[in-house]
Design a protein around this motif. Structure first.
Motif, PDB file in Angstrom:
ATOM      1  N   PHE A  87       0.798  -1.229   0.000  1.00 38.17           N
ATOM      2  CA  PHE A  87       0.000   0.000   0.000  1.00 38.17           C
ATOM      3  C   PHE A  87       0.829   1.277   0.000  1.00 38.17           C
ATOM      4  O   PHE A  87       0.272   2.367  -0.075  1.00 38.17           O
ATOM      5  CB  PHE A  87      -0.969  -0.007   1.191  1.00 38.17           C
ATOM      6  CG  PHE A  87      -1.873  -1.210   1.195  1.00 38.17           C
ATOM      7  CD1 PHE A  87      -2.650  -1.528   0.089  1.00 38.17           C
ATOM      8  CD2 PHE A  87      -1.932  -2.043   2.298  1.00 38.17           C
ATOM      9  CE1 PHE A  87      -3.469  -2.642   0.088  1.00 38.17           C
ATOM     10  CE2 PHE A  87      -2.755  -3.156   2.315  1.00 38.17           C
ATOM     11  CZ  PHE A  87      -3.530  -3.457   1.198  1.00 38.17           C
ATOM     12  N   HIS A  88       2.140   1.157   0.117  1.00 39.97           N
ATOM     13  CA  HIS A  88       3.033   2.324   0.108  1.00 39.97           C
ATOM     14  C   HIS A  88       2.606   3.369   1.138  1.00 39.97           C
ATOM     15  O   HIS A  88       2.568   4.560   0.848  1.00 39.97           O
ATOM     16  CB  HIS A  88       3.118   2.946  -1.293  1.00 39.97           C
ATOM     17  CG  HIS A  88       3.462   1.946  -2.346  1.00 39.97           C
ATOM     18  ND1 HIS A  88       4.723   1.411  -2.492  1.00 39.97           N
ATOM     19  CD2 HIS A  88       2.699   1.354  -3.294  1.00 39.97           C
ATOM     20  CE1 HIS A  88       4.722   0.542  -3.483  1.00 39.97           C
ATOM     21  NE2 HIS A  88       3.516   0.481  -3.990  1.00 39.97           N
ATOM     22  N   LEU A  89       2.276   2.877   2.325  1.00 40.28           N
ATOM     23  CA  LEU A  89       1.887   3.734   3.450  1.00 40.28           C
ATOM     24  C   LEU A  89       2.810   3.442   4.633  1.00 40.28           C
ATOM     25  O   LEU A  89       3.303   2.323   4.762  1.00 40.28           O
ATOM     26  CB  LEU A  89       0.442   3.457   3.873  1.00 40.28           C
ATOM     27  CG  LEU A  89      -0.664   3.841   2.900  1.00 40.28           C
ATOM     28  CD1 LEU A  89      -2.006   3.309   3.388  1.00 40.28           C
ATOM     29  CD2 LEU A  89      -0.714   5.343   2.716  1.00 40.28           C
ATOM     30  N   PRO A  90       3.009   4.433   5.498  1.00 43.28           N
ATOM     31  CA  PRO A  90       3.776   4.148   6.710  1.00 43.28           C
ATOM     32  C   PRO A  90       3.022   3.160   7.595  1.00 43.28           C
ATOM     33  O   PRO A  90       1.805   3.274   7.750  1.00 43.28           O
ATOM     34  CB  PRO A  90       3.918   5.505   7.393  1.00 43.28           C
ATOM     35  CG  PRO A  90       3.097   6.466   6.634  1.00 43.28           C
ATOM     36  CD  PRO A  90       2.592   5.829   5.400  1.00 43.28           C
ATOM     37  N   VAL A  91       3.747   2.201   8.151  1.00 44.20           N
ATOM     38  CA  VAL A  91       3.158   1.195   9.032  1.00 44.20           C
ATOM     39  C   VAL A  91       3.978   1.154  10.318  1.00 44.20           C
ATOM     40  O   VAL A  91       5.176   0.894  10.281  1.00 44.20           O
ATOM     41  CB  VAL A  91       3.138  -0.200   8.375  1.00 44.20           C
ATOM     42  CG1 VAL A  91       2.575  -1.243   9.340  1.00 44.20           C
ATOM     43  CG2 VAL A  91       2.341  -0.184   7.078  1.00 44.20           C
ATOM     44  N   ASP A  92       3.321   1.432  11.436  1.00 42.87           N
ATOM     45  CA  ASP A  92       3.955   1.346  12.751  1.00 42.87           C
ATOM     46  C   ASP A  92       3.512   0.062  13.434  1.00 42.87           C
ATOM     47  O   ASP A  92       2.387  -0.404  13.232  1.00 42.87           O
ATOM     48  CB  ASP A  92       3.545   2.523  13.644  1.00 42.87           C
ATOM     49  CG  ASP A  92       4.196   3.829  13.238  1.00 42.87           C
ATOM     50  OD1 ASP A  92       5.316   3.800  12.689  1.00 42.87           O
ATOM     51  OD2 ASP A  92       3.585   4.881  13.478  1.00 42.87           O
ATOM     52  N   MET A  93       4.392  -0.474  14.263  1.00 40.11           N
ATOM     53  CA  MET A  93       4.045  -1.605  15.112  1.00 40.11           C
ATOM     54  C   MET A  93       3.717  -1.031  16.485  1.00 40.11           C
ATOM     55  O   MET A  93       4.358  -0.077  16.930  1.00 40.11           O
ATOM     56  CB  MET A  93       5.224  -2.583  15.218  1.00 40.11           C
ATOM     57  CG  MET A  93       5.702  -3.153  13.893  1.00 40.11           C
ATOM     58  SD  MET A  93       4.472  -4.155  13.019  1.00 40.11           S
ATOM     59  CE  MET A  93       4.188  -5.499  14.144  1.00 40.11           C
ATOM     60  N   TRP A  94       2.707  -1.616  17.162  1.00 39.22           N
ATOM     61  CA  TRP A  94       2.291  -1.098  18.457  1.00 39.22           C
ATOM     62  C   TRP A  94       2.069  -2.252  19.429  1.00 39.22           C
ATOM     63  O   TRP A  94       1.393  -3.222  19.088  1.00 39.22           O
ATOM     64  CB  TRP A  94       1.012  -0.277  18.294  1.00 39.22           C
ATOM     65  CG  TRP A  94       0.663   0.484  19.516  1.00 39.22           C
ATOM     66  CD1 TRP A  94      -0.352   0.198  20.382  1.00 39.22           C
ATOM     67  CD2 TRP A  94       1.326   1.630  20.034  1.00 39.22           C
ATOM     68  NE1 TRP A  94      -0.357   1.107  21.402  1.00 39.22           N
ATOM     69  CE2 TRP A  94       0.665   2.007  21.208  1.00 39.22           C
ATOM     70  CE3 TRP A  94       2.421   2.381  19.614  1.00 39.22           C
ATOM     71  CZ2 TRP A  94       1.054   3.093  21.978  1.00 39.22           C
ATOM     72  CZ3 TRP A  94       2.806   3.468  20.378  1.00 39.22           C
ATOM     73  CH2 TRP A  94       2.136   3.818  21.539  1.00 39.22           C
TER      74      TRP A  94
END
Length: 145
Positions: A87-94
Motif C-alpha cells: 500500500f506504500h503507506l507508513p506502518v507502525d508496530m504497536w
C-alpha cells in the motif's frame, strides 16, 4: 487523514479506523482469511484504505507480560512489512499486550454471548490498539508544544 489499526491473527484481522481528527478509534470489521489466499485479505484492506482515506497504519505487535515479543510477533512483523510494500503507506508496530483480554472483558460486560464475542473480539482488539496509539501520539504532541 485517518489511521487504520489492525489486530493480525492467524485466521482473522480486526480492523479499526480513526476519526479524521485522529482522536478516537472505531471498529470497522473482522476479516477472515486463509493463509494461502492472503491476496483476498489485501484486496479487502485496499478497499477500506480507499474508502476511509487512510494515510497510515498501525499493526499490533504481540508481546508477553514482561515486554518480549511472542512467537506470533514475527508473523505480525511480516504482515506489517507486506502491508507497507503493498500500500506504500507508513506502518507502525504497536504493543498489543493484553488488548485481547481487555476486549474480552468489554464484550462480556456488554453481555454478548460467547458466539457473538468470537465474531467481534479481533475488531474490538484493533480498536484498543489504535486508541492507545492515538492517545500516545496526542500526549507526545502536547508535550512537544
Amino acid at each position: 487523514m485517518r489511521i487504520m489499526g489492525m489486530d493480525f491473527g492467524s485466521v482473522t484481522v480486526g480492523v479499526a479506523i480513526s476519526d479524521p481528527l485522529e482522536l478516537t478509534a472505531q471498529g470497522i470489521e473482522t476479516i477472515r482469511y486463509v493463509e494461502h489466499k492472503k491476496n483476498l485479505l489485501f484486496e479487502r484492506l485496499q478497499e477500506l484504505i480507499k474508502q476511509y482515506e487512510v494515510d497510515s497504519i498501525v499493526v499490533g505487535l504481540p508481546m508477553d507480560l514482561v515486554g518480549t515479543e511472542t512467537a506470533r510477533a514475527q508473523a505480525s512483523r511480516g504482515f506489517a512489512k507486506s502491508t507497507r510494500r503493498k500500500f506504500h503507506l507508513p506502518v507502525d508496530m504497536w504493543d498489543e499486550r493484553l488488548t485481547t483480554a481487555a476486549a474480552e472483558r468489554i464484550l462480556i460486560d456488554a453481555d454478548l454471548s460467547r458466539k457473538k464475542r468470537k465474531k467481534v473480539i479481533d475488531k474490538e482488539a484493533a480498536v484498543l490498539i489504535l486508541q492507545s496509539y492515538l492517545d500516545k501520539k496526542r500526549m507526545e504532541k502536547k508535550r512537544d508544544e
